[in-house]
Design a protein around this motif. Structure first.
Motif, PDB file in Angstrom:
ATOM      1  N   GLN A 229       7.627  24.902 -32.816  1.00 34.75           N
ATOM      2  CA  GLN A 229       7.510  24.021 -33.976  1.00 34.75           C
ATOM      3  C   GLN A 229       6.065  23.594 -34.220  1.00 34.75           C
ATOM      4  N   VAL A 230       5.321  23.393 -33.156  1.00 33.21           N
ATOM      5  CA  VAL A 230       3.942  22.931 -33.299  1.00 33.21           C
ATOM      6  C   VAL A 230       3.069  23.992 -33.942  1.00 33.21           C
ATOM      7  N   ALA A 231       3.192  25.232 -33.526  1.00 33.71           N
ATOM      8  CA  ALA A 231       2.295  26.292 -34.005  1.00 33.71           C
ATOM      9  C   ALA A 231       2.321  26.462 -35.519  1.00 33.71           C
ATOM     10  N   PRO A 232       3.491  26.502 -36.172  1.00 36.22           N
ATOM     11  CA  PRO A 232       3.483  26.622 -37.639  1.00 36.22           C
ATOM     12  C   PRO A 232       2.852  25.423 -38.340  1.00 36.22           C
ATOM     13  N   ILE A 233       3.011  24.228 -37.777  1.00 37.91           N
ATOM     14  CA  ILE A 233       2.404  23.045 -38.387  1.00 37.91           C
ATOM     15  C   ILE A 233       0.887  23.130 -38.298  1.00 37.91           C
ATOM     16  N   LEU A 234       0.376  23.563 -37.154  1.00 37.47           N
ATOM     17  CA  LEU A 234      -1.072  23.732 -37.012  1.00 37.47           C
ATOM     18  C   LEU A 234      -1.589  24.769 -37.998  1.00 37.47           C
ATOM     19  N   PHE A 235      -0.852  25.840 -38.181  1.00 36.01           N
ATOM     20  CA  PHE A 235      -1.241  26.857 -39.161  1.00 36.01           C
ATOM     21  C   PHE A 235      -1.300  26.265 -40.562  1.00 36.01           C
ATOM     22  N   LEU A 236      -0.238  25.566 -40.963  1.00 37.82           N
ATOM     23  CA  LEU A 236      -0.188  24.996 -42.307  1.00 37.82           C
ATOM     24  C   LEU A 236      -1.306  23.990 -42.541  1.00 37.82           C
ATOM     25  N   ALA A 237      -1.683  23.254 -41.499  1.00 35.35           N
ATOM     26  CA  ALA A 237      -2.733  22.244 -41.633  1.00 35.35           C
ATOM     27  C   ALA A 237      -4.125  22.852 -41.683  1.00 35.35           C
ATOM     28  N   SER A 238      -4.275  24.068 -41.190  1.00 36.63           N
ATOM     29  CA  SER A 238      -5.592  24.680 -41.043  1.00 36.63           C
ATOM     30  C   SER A 238      -6.020  25.427 -42.297  1.00 36.63           C
ATOM     31  N   ASP A 239      -7.281  25.806 -42.321  1.00 37.02           N
ATOM     32  CA  ASP A 239      -7.803  26.600 -43.438  1.00 37.02           C
ATOM     33  C   ASP A 239      -7.235  28.017 -43.453  1.00 37.02           C
ATOM     34  N   ASP A 240      -6.543  28.425 -42.385  1.00 34.64           N
ATOM     35  CA  ASP A 240      -5.848  29.719 -42.402  1.00 34.64           C
ATOM     36  C   ASP A 240      -4.797  29.753 -43.502  1.00 34.64           C
ATOM     37  N   ALA A 241      -4.312  28.578 -43.913  1.00 40.45           N
ATOM     38  CA  ALA A 241      -3.274  28.480 -44.951  1.00 40.45           C
ATOM     39  C   ALA A 241      -3.852  27.966 -46.267  1.00 40.45           C
ATOM     40  N   SER A 242      -5.130  28.258 -46.513  1.00 41.45           N
ATOM     41  CA  SER A 242      -5.832  27.650 -47.649  1.00 41.45           C
ATOM     42  C   SER A 242      -5.252  28.009 -49.013  1.00 41.45           C
ATOM     43  N   TYR A 243      -4.488  29.087 -49.111  1.00 39.55           N
ATOM     44  CA  TYR A 243      -3.899  29.466 -50.401  1.00 39.55           C
ATOM     45  C   TYR A 243      -2.395  29.178 -50.435  1.00 39.55           C
ATOM     46  N   ILE A 244      -1.944  28.322 -49.546  1.00 39.97           N
ATOM     47  CA  ILE A 244      -0.538  27.935 -49.512  1.00 39.97           C
ATOM     48  C   ILE A 244      -0.426  26.468 -49.884  1.00 39.97           C
ATOM     49  N   THR A 245       0.311  26.175 -50.942  1.00 50.51           N
ATOM     50  CA  THR A 245       0.595  24.791 -51.316  1.00 50.51           C
ATOM     51  C   THR A 245       1.937  24.729 -52.028  1.00 50.51           C
ATOM     52  N   GLY A 246       2.562  23.571 -51.973  1.00 45.97           N
ATOM     53  CA  GLY A 246       3.857  23.407 -52.616  1.00 45.97           C
ATOM     54  C   GLY A 246       4.970  24.184 -51.938  1.00 45.97           C
ATOM     55  N   ALA A 247       4.765  24.595 -50.695  1.00 39.76           N
ATOM     56  CA  ALA A 247       5.736  25.408 -49.975  1.00 39.76           C
ATOM     57  C   ALA A 247       6.377  24.615 -48.847  1.00 39.76           C
ATOM     58  N   VAL A 248       7.650  24.897 -48.608  1.00 38.67           N
ATOM     59  CA  VAL A 248       8.373  24.325 -47.478  1.00 38.67           C
ATOM     60  C   VAL A 248       8.758  25.483 -46.564  1.00 38.67           C
ATOM     61  N   LEU A 249       8.170  25.531 -45.375  1.00 37.43           N
ATOM     62  CA  LEU A 249       8.364  26.652 -44.463  1.00 37.43           C
ATOM     63  C   LEU A 249       9.501  26.363 -43.494  1.00 37.43           C
ATOM     64  N   PRO A 250      10.625  27.089 -43.586  1.00 38.02           N
ATOM     65  CA  PRO A 250      11.697  26.895 -42.597  1.00 38.02           C
ATOM     66  C   PRO A 250      11.263  27.439 -41.234  1.00 38.02           C
ATOM     67  N   VAL A 251      11.460  26.633 -40.208  1.00 36.71           N
ATOM     68  CA  VAL A 251      11.162  27.071 -38.835  1.00 36.71           C
ATOM     69  C   VAL A 251      12.418  26.790 -38.017  1.00 36.71           C
ATOM     70  N   ALA A 252      13.416  27.622 -38.234  1.00 37.65           N
ATOM     71  CA  ALA A 252      14.743  27.293 -37.715  1.00 37.65           C
ATOM     72  C   ALA A 252      15.532  28.538 -37.317  1.00 37.65           C
ATOM     73  N   GLY A 253      14.845  29.552 -36.863  1.00 40.66           N
ATOM     74  CA  GLY A 253      15.548  30.722 -36.354  1.00 40.66           C
ATOM     75  C   GLY A 253      16.416  31.419 -37.364  1.00 40.66           C
ATOM     76  N   GLY A 254      16.031  31.377 -38.627  1.00 36.99           N
ATOM     77  CA  GLY A 254      16.777  32.073 -39.668  1.00 36.99           C
ATOM     78  C   GLY A 254      17.684  31.175 -40.495  1.00 36.99           C
ATOM     79  N   ASP A 255      17.934  29.952 -40.023  1.00 36.13           N
ATOM     80  CA  ASP A 255      18.739  29.007 -40.807  1.00 36.13           C
ATOM     81  C   ASP A 255      17.791  28.245 -41.733  1.00 36.13           C
ATOM     82  N   ASN A 256      17.788  28.606 -42.993  1.00 38.76           N
ATOM     83  CA  ASN A 256      16.804  28.066 -43.935  1.00 38.76           C
ATOM     84  C   ASN A 256      17.203  26.736 -44.553  1.00 38.76           C
ATOM     85  N   GLY A 257      18.345  26.185 -44.143  1.00 39.58           N
ATOM     86  CA  GLY A 257      18.721  24.879 -44.657  1.00 39.58           C
ATOM     87  C   GLY A 257      19.368  24.946 -46.018  1.00 39.58           C
TER      88      GLY A 257
END
Length: 257
Positions: A229-257
């Motif tokens: 769970q921590v790794a995707p949050i760090l990615f989203l917070a970093s400049d590696d995700a600079s062209y990602i906004t308005g997105a909700v990333l499911p991190v749930a083993g395939g269960d997207n909610g």
């Protein structure tokens, strides 16, 4: 290890335990200057564990707007501003069929997962605008589809909507707003219980039903780990995700909610 947060000031809420703790320590390890915020006083002990960057603990009740405002003011006074806000406060208090919730319990389930994020986003915007941009990462949940926690599901649906609407509104100001939506996550026992009153025998049965549903709904048939769970949050917070906004990333083993 990348130093993705070197030179960045990051505020992490819900940082005393669980996912928030892992995120805060991960950001410090990558060179960030971190304000760890929680209403649990041992958040200062967690800050003392940080290695790499500079970390400071701050105690605030983020279910109040005053807490959010004090948090951001302290970040500016301590570090000179803020670049990234990560909203980690907000878990379910009780698990039970919706018909079994009392009205005041419904209010509490909405308030804890939704209001700290709403308040913190609002309080942070002047600081991000002053900085010329920045990033907000909201920790939502895939529990928008799940049993035994309907009010919590509604609150996390609100976090998702907030994320998308705020991203659209503030993109012209160079502010990204994204969310992670964790599924069930294995973690050490909480030092502060989610339900201060404790769970009755019946509530434990309902809790087990929710756990079974969450597990069965994943493709992997297991809970995730804190690191997963921590790794995707760090990615989203970093400049590696600079062209990602308005997105909700499911991190749930395939269960997207």
């Amino acid at each position: 290890m990348k130093n993705r947060f070197e030179g960045k000031v990051v505020v992490v809420t819900g940082a005393a335990q669980g996912i928030g703790r892992g995120v805060a320590l991960g950001i410090a390890a990558e060179g960030g200057r971190v304000l760890l915020v929680d209403r649990a006083e041992f958040v200062t002990d967690v800050a003392a564990e940080a290695q790499g960057g500079e970390a400071v603990g701050f105690v605030a009740d983020l279910e109040t707007y005053e807490g959010a405002r004090a948090m951001l003011a302290h970040a500016e006074a301590t570090f000179g501003g803020i670049d990234i806000l990560i909203n980690g406060v907000g878990g379910a208090i009780r698990m039970r069929p919706y018909a079994e919730f009392e009205p005041e319990q419904i209010d509490a389930e909405i308030r804890r997962p939704l209001m700290p994020t709403l308040y913190a986003c609002h309080a942070a915007l002047p600081y991000l605008l002053k900085r010329g941009g920045g990033t907000i990462v909201n920790v939502s949940s895939n529990a928008t589809r799940g049993i035994r926690r309907v009010p919590y599901s509604a609150a996390k649906g609100g976090v998702n909507a907030l994320t998308i609407a705020l991203a659209m509104e503030y993109a012209p100001h160079n502010i990204r707003v994204v969310a992670s939506a964790p599924g069930g996550t294995s973690a050490p026992p909480r030092r502060v219980p989610r339900n201060a009153l404790g769970d009755s025998a019946q509530e434990k049965v309902w809790m087990n039903e929710a756990v079974q549903q969450v597990t069965d709904s994943t493709f992997f048939k297991r809970y995730g780990t804190l690191d997963e769970q921590v790794a995707p949050i760090l990615f989203l917070a970093s400049d590696d995700a600079s062209y990602i906004t308005g997105a909700v990333l499911p991190v749930a083993g395939g269960d997207n909610g």
